[in-house]
Design an enzyme around this catalytic site. Structure first.
Site, short mmCIF file in Angstrom:
data_model
loop_
_atom_site.label_atom_id
_atom_site.label_comp_id
_atom_site.label_asym_id
_atom_site.label_seq_id
_atom_site.Cartn_x
_atom_site.Cartn_y
_atom_site.Cartn_z
CG ASP A 193 -1.91 1.10 1.19
OD1 ASP A 193 -2.73 1.46 0.55
OD2 ASP A 193 -1.62 1.91 2.14
CD GLU A 275 -3.08 0.90 -3.71
OE1 GLU A 275 -4.36 1.09 -3.40
OE2 GLU A 275 -2.25 1.55 -3.20
CG ASP A 358 -1.22 3.35 5.73
OD1 ASP A 358 -2.37 3.89 5.31
OD2 ASP A 358 -0.45 4.04 6.18
#
Length: 388
Positions: A193, A275, A358
């Site tokens: 993340d 991501e 997170d």
């Protein structure tokens, strides 16, 4: 895969003067050609060669340097068109778009210039190079670098090398073809993340904090603003000394973080799930104090570093949809905006699960990465050309 090895040249004062004159001559010719391309609307390599090849040779460039100048200008306009097409330079009708399309591309006097094996030859054992200059062939220019880089250069160098001058220092950027490591079947995925307070948080619990870095960057911004407002000769000189310092610091930190993440995934036999952050600047809405932090940190660079290091290590990389990863519970998968009562805390409104926000996001990314892998939806990292 391609890597770019950067070695430092150690020229004598006479050699440095010849290199500077050569670089300035090539970029002066590139600026002239860029203006001609803009005026005539002809930006392809073939069109530019028919338009100005003989004129470039008349300006003191040999055949190969002239061709490299032609290609450099054509590639610059191709990159400009690509950026305009995807909207990186604003929307049509905006001031930024109008500025980008309303004038010719300009090259700095010290901008990098490519040289092929006809213009540049390497002597790895003697650690010297021989290079074409406007003053004739310059031989015996010493170079240095790290032992691993020099070994890679001697065994894997392919294609062109770029001559570059930065802050009075001379460098050569040489392209090397490195075989990719054989990838194994992952037993799971490490979710990563990316954020502002914590630059990177992994699903294994590792957090790379950005608090200290953000304070340093804020101090740099205040100094830059102060110098720009003062705008005196000494202020401009000081600003020039600090130019690029923040970028170099960020690059160094991204290298260290990516190295640790890849090493952890390799050691545990897992892949890496990242991501898909394309368009993050347009999607994310932040308060004004946070905008500079988001828009100046190179998240894409960190992701690219992870991807190319993973390729070298034989670690699989997948890219997942980032939608709602910060609002989804990693235990019951309930999605609710109210699951984030604060920046650092995740508290599920459905099952009561509580965890650092997170870390919870990284668990969701890891799970989505495994699901993509099971479904056969592996995302291949793009072809990479990176400086080691």
């Amino acid at each position: 895969m391609k890597l770019v090895v950067r070695v430092k040249l150690l020229p004598t004062p006479e050699q440095a003067a010849a290199l500077r004159a050569t670089l300035h001559a090539c970029n002066e010719a590139a600026n002239w050609l860029s203006f001609q391309a803009f005026q005539h609307g002809r930006t392809s390599r073939a069109a530019l060669q028919a338009l100005a090849y003989m004129e470039l040779k008349a300006r003191g460039l040999s055949a190969q340097p002239s061709l490299h100048v032609l290609r450099k200008v054509a590639d610059a306009y191709a990159a400009l068109k690509a950026n305009l097409r995807v909207g990186n330079l604003g929307k049509p009708g905006s001031k930024r778009y109008a500025k980008a399309t309303g004038e010719a591309v300009v090259f700095r006097p010290d901008a990098a210039q490519p040289f092929d094996d006809r213009c540049l030859s390497w002597q790895p054992e003697a650690r010297t190079v021989s290079i074409w200059t406007t003053s004739g062939r310059m031989k015996g220019i010493a170079f240095t670098g790290q032992a691993g880089q020099l070994a890679l250069l001697a065994s894997r160098r392919r294609g062109e090398s770029d001559l570059l001058c930065q802050a009075g220092q001379w460098y050569l950027l040489a392209t090397c073809e490195v075989p990719e490591a054989e990838t194994s079947q992952p037993i799971g995925f490490v979710g990563v993340d990316l954020g502002i307070v914590n630059i990177a948080t992994t699903s294994t619990g590792a957090r790379h904090s950005g608090r200290r870095l953000n304070r340093r960057r804020e101090a740099d911004r205040r100094l830059r603003t102060k110098l720009q407002r003062k705008n005196s000769k000494s202020a401009r000189r000081r600003a020039k000394r600090h130019a690029g310092k923040e970028a170099r610091r960020a690059r160094d930190i991204n290298h260290k973080i990516s190295k640790r993440i890849v090493a952890e995934a390799q050691r545990t036999g897992r892949g890496i799930a990242l991501e898909e952050l394309t368009g993050i600047r347009e999607r994310v809405r932040l308060r004004k104090p946070q905008r500079a932090t988001l828009h100046t940190w190179s998240f894409d660079q960190l992701g690219t570093f992870i991807a190319y290091k993973a390729k070298r290590a034989g670690v699989r990389v997948v890219y997942v949809d980032p939608a709602y990863t910060s609002q989804e519970c990693s235990q019951c998968h309930h999605i609710d905006r109210r699951n984030r009562p604060s920046q650092a805390v995740f508290a599920c409104r459905s099952c009561g699960f509580v965890e650092h926000a997170d870390l919870n996001s990284s668990h969701n990314i890891a799970a989505r990465g495994w699901w993509m892998w099971v479904r056969g939806g592996e995302s291949q990292a793009p072809a990479l050309t990176l400086t080691t």
